[in-house]
Structures are given as structure tokens and as C-alpha cells.
Enzyme design. Structure first.
Site, PDB file in Angstrom:
ATOM      1  N   GLN B 125      36.885 -80.996   9.618  1.00 28.60           N
ATOM      2  CA  GLN B 125      36.735 -81.803  11.132  1.00 28.60           C
ATOM      3  C   GLN B 125      37.417 -83.072   9.644  1.00 28.60           C
ATOM      4  O   GLN B 125      36.532 -84.003   8.687  1.00 28.60           O
ATOM      5  CB  GLN B 125      35.192 -82.150  11.404  1.00 28.60           C
ATOM      6  CG  GLN B 125      35.359 -83.300  11.823  1.00 28.60           C
ATOM      7  CD  GLN B 125      33.795 -83.260  12.529  1.00 28.60           C
ATOM      8  OE1 GLN B 125      32.596 -83.523  11.354  1.00 28.60           O
ATOM      9  NE2 GLN B 125      33.314 -83.423  14.036  1.00 28.60           N
ATOM     10  N   GLY B 126      38.317 -83.640   9.589  1.00 28.97           N
ATOM     11  CA  GLY B 126      39.262 -85.110   9.534  1.00 28.97           C
ATOM     12  C   GLY B 126      38.816 -86.137   9.930  1.00 28.97           C
ATOM     13  O   GLY B 126      38.838 -87.019  11.059  1.00 28.97           O
ATOM     14  N   SER B 128      35.837 -88.421   8.440  1.00 31.63           N
ATOM     15  CA  SER B 128      35.097 -90.244   7.520  1.00 31.63           C
ATOM     16  C   SER B 128      36.667 -90.702   6.906  1.00 31.63           C
ATOM     17  O   SER B 128      37.698 -89.800   6.918  1.00 31.63           O
ATOM     18  CB  SER B 128      34.557 -90.324   6.841  1.00 31.63           C
ATOM     19  OG  SER B 128      33.445 -89.568   6.923  1.00 31.63           O
ATOM     20  N   SER B 160      34.906 -82.014   4.270  1.00 24.51           N
ATOM     21  CA  SER B 160      33.698 -80.630   3.698  1.00 24.51           C
ATOM     22  C   SER B 160      35.169 -79.532   4.361  1.00 24.51           C
ATOM     23  O   SER B 160      35.214 -79.483   5.638  1.00 24.51           O
ATOM     24  CB  SER B 160      32.723 -80.126   4.818  1.00 24.51           C
ATOM     25  OG  SER B 160      31.889 -81.532   4.976  1.00 24.51           O
ATOM     26  N   GLU B 243      25.633 -76.098  22.520  1.00 32.31           N
ATOM     27  CA  GLU B 243      24.626 -75.281  21.230  1.00 32.31           C
ATOM     28  C   GLU B 243      23.075 -76.494  21.946  1.00 32.31           C
ATOM     29  O   GLU B 243      23.685 -77.821  21.584  1.00 32.31           O
ATOM     30  CB  GLU B 243      24.798 -75.622  19.742  1.00 32.31           C
ATOM     31  CG  GLU B 243      24.143 -75.228  18.443  1.00 32.31           C
ATOM     32  CD  GLU B 243      22.611 -75.393  18.180  1.00 32.31           C
ATOM     33  OE1 GLU B 243      21.457 -76.408  18.380  1.00 32.31           O
ATOM     34  OE2 GLU B 243      23.133 -77.107  17.898  1.00 32.31           O
ATOM     35  N   SER B 364      23.664 -91.250   8.659  1.00 36.66           N
ATOM     36  CA  SER B 364      22.518 -91.105   7.119  1.00 36.66           C
ATOM     37  C   SER B 364      21.641 -91.533   7.951  1.00 36.66           C
ATOM     38  O   SER B 364      20.907 -91.566   9.288  1.00 36.66           O
ATOM     39  CB  SER B 364      23.324 -92.735   6.732  1.00 36.66           C
ATOM     40  OG  SER B 364      22.666 -93.422   7.114  1.00 36.66           O
ATOM     41  N   GLU B 366      20.002 -93.569   7.658  1.00 39.74           N
ATOM     42  CA  GLU B 366      19.836 -95.070   8.069  1.00 39.74           C
ATOM     43  C   GLU B 366      19.871 -95.114   9.477  1.00 39.74           C
ATOM     44  O   GLU B 366      19.326 -95.721   9.842  1.00 39.74           O
ATOM     45  CB  GLU B 366      20.321 -95.949   6.876  1.00 39.74           C
ATOM     46  CG  GLU B 366      19.371 -96.183   5.570  1.00 39.74           C
ATOM     47  CD  GLU B 366      19.558 -94.562   4.901  1.00 39.74           C
ATOM     48  OE1 GLU B 366      20.794 -94.493   5.490  1.00 39.74           O
ATOM     49  OE2 GLU B 366      18.989 -94.440   3.759  1.00 39.74           O
TER      50      GLU B 366
END
Lengths: 342, 383
Positions: B125-126, B128, B160, B243, B364, B366
Site C-alpha cells: 500500500q503506497g 504514506s 510495508s 471484513e 497512530s 494519538e
């Protein structure tokens, strides 16, 4: 079918009890300098008529015959409005009396003819039926019945059988506190099988406390302005609120699951009830702690109800049996009891 | 309030349990490189051949179209048998594939979906970029449309498994930089295309979980855009996964077993005894893992047939933070062996390092707290 949310019927029980309590026992009644017009003790008969002492008691003793699930949901509402724990004590006492075959006594409790209060062990009373030890009495008066959670499950006895209950200053000034001694005191009734039920209802009170503290903090954070915007727009505050929600949500789901497990007689019920007590205690104490911080100086005053939620958290944690006891209990279960499914 | 399994669910659980017991991959899953890729693809091929591929995918696309309850049962049984989850195939099975099903052309569906189910391809998955992490919409990887092609120039990072992937679902900027959510497109990029340079990044956990990917005049057919050009934000951000909380139920079950394994480790280390302080912490972890499972059950069935709402974000955060507590306590239990990263100790110390990505990746802790404050509690936006 899995559904951990209240059904429409159960929601009706919540709304009706919550609505009544907010009218009859608003949280504002505890503001300093305001002597509450209605106290639980002088409204005891009315509470009985509203069915508070016999929600889940069988009809043969005048109860409404709801399951432990509705009883749990009701208890959560009662804690939210800071209702005296004596109301829970009465509901529990009716169960204990009925379990011991004392149907007349159970009926008298359900009908509001007897006042009931909680005791909390200081020096354990033993496993009964003859009790020796030292205990606190919570919001009690002469002539009351006392229900205490002991190692042998909840027990019931007459307050007047105790040796000289002495008033002592309590952390929570809205609840009279006494220290008393039991000397060869004979219990009226004892019900080891009600141990989990009793713990679950205290967990529900802790859940309601955790949610009420969260709600006060979130409301304040959305209104109170500093630096030109609501303080809830600052992440330092917003994230404290998010954590309160996180803890309350865990407590809610686990208490719901534990109630279902108990109602269905699942073999993992005791495990799940202990887990609910632990998670809910944590949520209540930490939410009240953080909520006081979010309200700042206002949270530090007796005008704001938050201090009472904090004090009740500690009380219900003890009444639930104490986190140390639940930790020990939880670890005693073998690994096979951990699965929710199967 | 109720918790009961219907007769057909109980039968289904038995069926799943028997199949997993007979077919789960032998040995530990390698956590890096070609060996990991081969392991994950092999497990997917077994599932395909056994009729268990695409659990959540609709039947018309070769999936099983399982109900939420059945998905939960599948993942719980995987956890029970310590069978692996999708591993590096999670992106294609749970995100890229479902996105193509929802927005792709018939040709895209026919080309890309079957190899995913058959366990032949890995997707990454591109999303970030160096300047676009939590603020993903600020991404800048340039896609210039020239005739029937798009020419990519720029960079992705924290991708990843890019070093073992065949395809990438890539968010690129085909339009203006502002407003930032507009002007993005979702494209399928062949990782073998000329002009792509992949640099694996070594993580704190001794593996190469993710990579930097550089694009220099990479030519992608315009036909590889999924959905409309400049509509990529909607395409990429819709919660399309079929899902329905099965994965979170599986993770919750995994955590419950993990706590049990830690209790076992503590017993062994202490010669049958667990010291009081550790025992109390273990008991709390048991309670919290039970609470996590209850939360997940509540969330899954509260969202009925739709995708889980912001509540799923709360559950994930609770799960991630509980996992950190479990991992930290495991090092305390290991004692002096906590310095070792191989053998029995390594089974605990490497995940101790690795699992902190749960509070960073895919939103994240946060950001999740922001979501809870804003969307669950109704507080003003704080970022």
C-alpha cells in the site's frame, strides 16, 4: 446471536429508572449548604413502590422478576445519580433472605418495611454462620439490616446485634460511616451462591460512576473556553477525555458480558464477573481522577459532584470485594476458562 | 443482551476447527523477505484449494461471503490453533481487493482479483510519504497524465512489504495541491515497472517490515486508475473492507492466548510459583483481554451489516495498548534473558520490539484519540 447492547425492553427499564432518579434524586442535591429535601431514607417507601428493592426478586416475595441483566443496568443508573448504596444493599439483602428460605423477610425488604445498609469488613468476619470481626457500616442507622460481602459470600444480620457502632468521620460526607464490632454474632442468612451477583452489581455501580465522571468532564471541556476556544479543542484535554471513554467502554462491554454469563449460568461467569469488577474499578477511579483534573479548580470544589464519584469509586471497589481479591481469583482460573466462545 | 451461538454457527465452528487443524502451515512464520512471502502465499494457496479463500469477499467475486459471525468464528479458530493470519497478504485481501470490487472496472476485476484469492501475488500500500503521515491527504507523489499513461515522480515511505510485493495500491496527486483531498487518484502500480527503486528499511525489531519506494518517470497505464481520476481520496478512504470485525475478534482472541502463554512462562520461570506483584499484573491482563473481547463483540454486532464506526478505532487502540502492557511484562518475567533475541527468549523479545507498531501504523494512538474525542464524544476538532 450476539448482542451486548440493551434490547428495546431493557432500554425502557434504563430510561424509566434513569428518568425517575434524575427527577427525584438530582446530583445537585449534594451541593454544599443545600440540605437535600428528599433522602433515600425518607423516600424509602416510595423507592419500594417504584420497585427498586425487588427488581430481580421473584414474584413470590413481591419482586418484579427481572433477570440479573436488568438489575445490572438499573444499578448503573443508580450510581450515576449518586443514589445511596443502601438501595443496592436492600436489593441484595432481598436475594440473600430469599436464598436462605426467609421469604417473609425478603418480602418485607422488597416492600420497604426494613431499611438495609452495607457493611464492609475491616477485620474479616469469618465464613459464618457465627461472625466475629470488625466492620464499617455505610449509611446505616439503628434498626437496619446489614448486608456484608464476606469470604463466604454475602451475609445478612441485624445491625442491633453489633457491639456499639461508633460514628467516625468518613471520606464521603454524604454517607454516614460507623465502625462496629461483631462478637459471636449469628447471621440471619448467608448465600455463597450470590457472591458473583453481588460483585457484578458493584461492578455495574463502578461502571455508572466511570460514565458519569466522563460525561461531566466532556461537557465541561466542550464549554469552558481558554485562549479563545473550548479547552476540549486542546489535545492534552481531548486525549484525557478519549481515555475516559476508552476505559468506560471496556468496563461497559465486560460488565455486559459478565451479566449475560451469569444470567445464562455459563461456566466462565465467575471469571468474567471478577474481570468486570477489576476493569470497572480501574475505569471509575481513574475517570473520576482525570475528570477532576479536567474541571480544574472547579473540580476541586465540593460544589462539583466529581469528588463524590471519586469517593464512591473507592467505596464500590471495596464492596465489590476488593481488587486484590479479584486479582487472586482471576489467576486461580485455569486457562481453559478463558474462552468466551465455544 | 444475549450471547448464544446458533446451531449452524456451532457446526461451522467445528468444520473450521477441523480444517485448520489439518491444514495450517507447519513451522514458525519467517518474519522477513522471500521466505515470509513464500510462507504467506503458501497458506493462502492452501485456503484457496480448501475452499476457504476470500472469507469476506462477495460470492460473485470468488469469495465466501461469510456473515460477521462466521468471520469471527474463522479468526477465533485461527487464534486458537495458532494458525497465521493473512500476513503480507492482508493489504490485497482486506483493502486493495475490496477497493477494486467496489470501484474497479470489469477488466480490472477480472485481471487482479483471481490471482489474489489463488495466493499468487502480494500487494503493498503506497500511501504514506515523508511529508504525509497522519496528515495523509498532504501527499505529493506526482502523477502527470500523458495520453494513455500517467508518469509518476516522487517518493513513498513506510510501505510495508514493498520489497516482496508484485503490485502497489498507490495514492498519487494528479491534480492541484489544494484543496488537498481533491486531486488525488488511486492507481495500480506494477512494482517491476522501470523507474521504481525500492530500499528496504531495517526496523528496531531486526527485520525489514517496510521500505522507501522511489519513482522516477514510472509509466503507469491510465487504465490502472481505479475509480475516477482525481477521486482517489474517496476511493482509498472508504471503509470498503468486507471484513466485519472478524480480524479484530481474531486479534482479541490472540491476545487472550498470549496472556495465557505469558502466565505459563511466568510459572516455568518461577519454578511453578508466580511472585505476588507479577501475579497481580497477569490477573489484570487477563481481565483486560476479556474486556477487549467483549468490546469487539459489542462493536461488531452493533454495526449490523455496515462497516464498524469509530468504535472500531477505540477497540483497536485498547488492543494496541493492552498488547504493549503484555509485551512489557513478558520482559520482566524473562528477567536476565530479556537481553537475548534468539531461541525461547527471542519469541518474546522480538515481538516486544515489533508490536509497538500497533500504536503507530494505520492511524497512530494519538490520531485515534483525536477520532474518539471528536467523533464519539463530540468535542471540537483538536488538530
Amino acid at each position: 446471536m450476539i448482542d451486548l447492547r440493551p434490547s428495546p425492553d431493557q432500554q425502557q427499564v434504563i430510561d424509566s429508572i434513569g428518568g425517575y432518579l434524575r427527577r427525584a434524586f438530582p446530583v445537585e442535591r449534594f451541593q454544599p449548604g443545600k440540605a437535600p429535601e428528599t433522602t433515600e431514607r425518607n423516600a424509602w417507601r416510595e423507592l419500594a413502590q417504584q420497585g427498586f428493592f425487588g427488581l430481580a426478586a421473584p414474584e413470590e416475595v413481591g419482586g418484579a422478576g427481572f433477570s440479573v441483566i436488568e438489575e445490572m443496568l438499573a444499578q448503573r443508573e443508580m450510581a450515576r445519580t449518586l443514589l445511596s448504596p443502601s438501595v443496592l444493599a436492600a436489593g441484595l439483602a432481598a436475594h440473600v433472605a430469599h436464598a436462605a428460605g426467609l421469604n417473609d423477610l425478603a418480602a418485607a425488604i422488597v416492600a420497604g418495611e426494613r431499611h438495609v445498609a452495607f457493611g464492609s469488613e475491616i477485620d474479616p468476619l469469618g465464613a459464618g454462620p457465627v461472625l466475629d470481626g470488625i466492620l464499617h457500616l455505610i449509611d446505616s442507622q439503628a434498626g437496619d439490616l446489614i448486608v456484608v460481602m464476606t469470604a463466604g459470600g454475602p451475609i445478612l444480620f441485624e445491625r442491633d446485634e453489633l457491639t456499639e457502632p461508633a460514628p467516625i468521620a468518613g471520606m464521603d460526607e454524604t454517607l454516614a460511616l460507623h465502625r462496629a464490632e461483631a462478637r459471636s454474632l449469628r447471621a440471619l442468612a448467608q448465600a455463597p451462591e450470590l457472591r458473583s451477583r453481588s460483585t457484578l452489581l458493584c461492578a455495574a455501580a463502578l461502571l455508572g460512576t466511570a460514565e458519569a465522571a466522563r460525561d461531566l468532564a466532556v461537557k465541561h471541556a466542550g464549554i469552558r473556553e481558554q485562549f479563545g476556544k473550548p479547552i476540549g479543542a486542546f489535545q492534552a484535554v481531548a486525549h484525557h477525555c478519549a481515555d475516559m471513554e476508552l476505559r468506560a467502554r471496556a468496563a461497559r462491554a465486560q460488565t455486559a458480558f459478565a451479566a449475560i454469563a451469569l444470567a445464562d449460568g455459563r461456566t466462565d461467569a465467575a471469571f468474567n464477573v471478577s474481570a468486570a469488577a477489576l476493569v470497572s474499578s480501574d475505569a471509575a477511579i481513574r475517570n473520576a481522577t482525570m475528570a477532576i483534573r479536567v474541571l480544574g479548580a472547579m473540580g476541586f470544589t465540593a460544589e462539583c459532584a466529581l469528588h463524590l464519584y471519586l469517593k464512591r469509586s473507592h467505596l464500590y471497589e471495596l464492596l465489590a470485594g476488593g481488587s486484590r481479591v479479584h486479582c487472586a481469583d482471576l489467576l486461580r482460573h485455569d486457562g481453559a476458562s478463558i474462552r468466551a466462545a465455544d | 443482551m444475549q450471547f448464544a451461538f446458533a446451531e449452524q454457527d456451532i457446526l461451522f465452528r467445528r468444520q473450521v476447527r477441523a480444517w485448520i487443524a489439518a491444514n495450517k502451515p507447519a513451522g514458525l512464520r519467517p518474519d522477513d523477505g522471500e521466505a515470509m512471502r513464500a510462507f504467506d502465499l503458501g497458506w493462502q494457496r492452501s485456503k484457496y484449494e480448501g475452499g476457504w479463500a476470500g472469507l469476506a469477499w462477495p460470492r460473485e467475486y470468488g469469495g465466501l461471503g461469510l456473515s460477521a459471525m462466521q468471520q469471527i468464528i474463522w479468526y477465533e479458530e485461527c487464534a486458537r490453533a495458532r494458525a497465521p493470519l493473512e500476513g503480507c497478504l492482508s493489504i490485497c485481501l482486506n483493502h486493495a481487493g475490496p477497493t477494486i470490487i467496489a470501484f474497479g472496472s470489469e477488466e480490472q476485476k477480472a485481471t487482479y482479483l483471481p490471482p489474489i484469492l489463488r495466493g499468487e501475488v502480494v500487494w503493498c500500500q503506497g500511501f504514506s510519504e515523508p511529508g504525509a503521515g497522519s496528515d495523509l491527504a498532504a501527499l505529493r507523489l506526482r502523477g502527470e497524465i500523458r495520453g494513455e499513461s500517467i508518469i509518476l515522480n516522487g517518493q513513498k515511505i513506510w510501505t510495508s512489504h514493498a520489497h516482496v510485493a508484485d503490485y502497489q495500491e498507490t495514492l498519487i496527486r494528479t491534480g492541484a495541491l489544494t484543496p488537498k483531498h481533491k486531486g488525488l487518484s488511486w492507481v495500480i502500480v506494477d512494482m517491476k515497472a522501470p523507474g521504481i527503486t525500492i530500499r528496504p528499511i531495517r526496523t528496531i525489531a531486526h527485520n525489514h517490515h517496510f521500505c522507501e519506494v522511489f519513482y522516477e518517470d514510472v509509466e503507469v497505464p491510465l487504465a490502472n486508475v481505479v475509480g475516477a481520476v482525481d477521486d482517489g481520496w474517496r476511493v482509498g478512504m472508504s471503509t470498503l473492507s468486507f471484513e466485519r470485525g472478524g480480524l479484530s475478534a481474531g486479534r482479541a482472541a490472540e491476545l487472550r492466548y498470549l496472556v495465557e502463554e505469558l502466565i505459563e512462562l511466568a510459572r516455568e520461570t518461577g519454578g511453578g510459583e508466580i511472585d505476588g506483584d507479577t501475579a497481580a499484573q497477569l490477573a489484570r491482563l487477563r481481565a483486560e483481554a476479556a474486556a477487549l473481547q467483549s468490546m469487539v463483540y459489542e462493536t461488531v454486532f452493533a454495526s449490523a451489516d455496515g462497516p464498524p464506526g469509530p468504535e472500531a478505532s477505540i477497540d483497536y487502540l485498547y488492543c494496541g495498548e493492552l498488547l504493549q502492557r503484555i509485551r512489557l511484562l513478558s520482559l520482566e518475567v524473562l528477567g536476565p534473558r530479556a537481553l537475548e533475541a534468539q531461541g525461547e527468549a527471542g519469541r518474546w523479545t522480538l515481538p516486544y520490539l515489533n508490536d509497538r507498531y500497533y500504536l503507530i501504523a494505520g492511524g497512530s494512538a494519538e490520531i485515534r484519540r483525536n477520532i474518539i474525542a471528536e467523533r464519539v464524544l463530540g468535542l471540537p476538532r483538536s488538530y
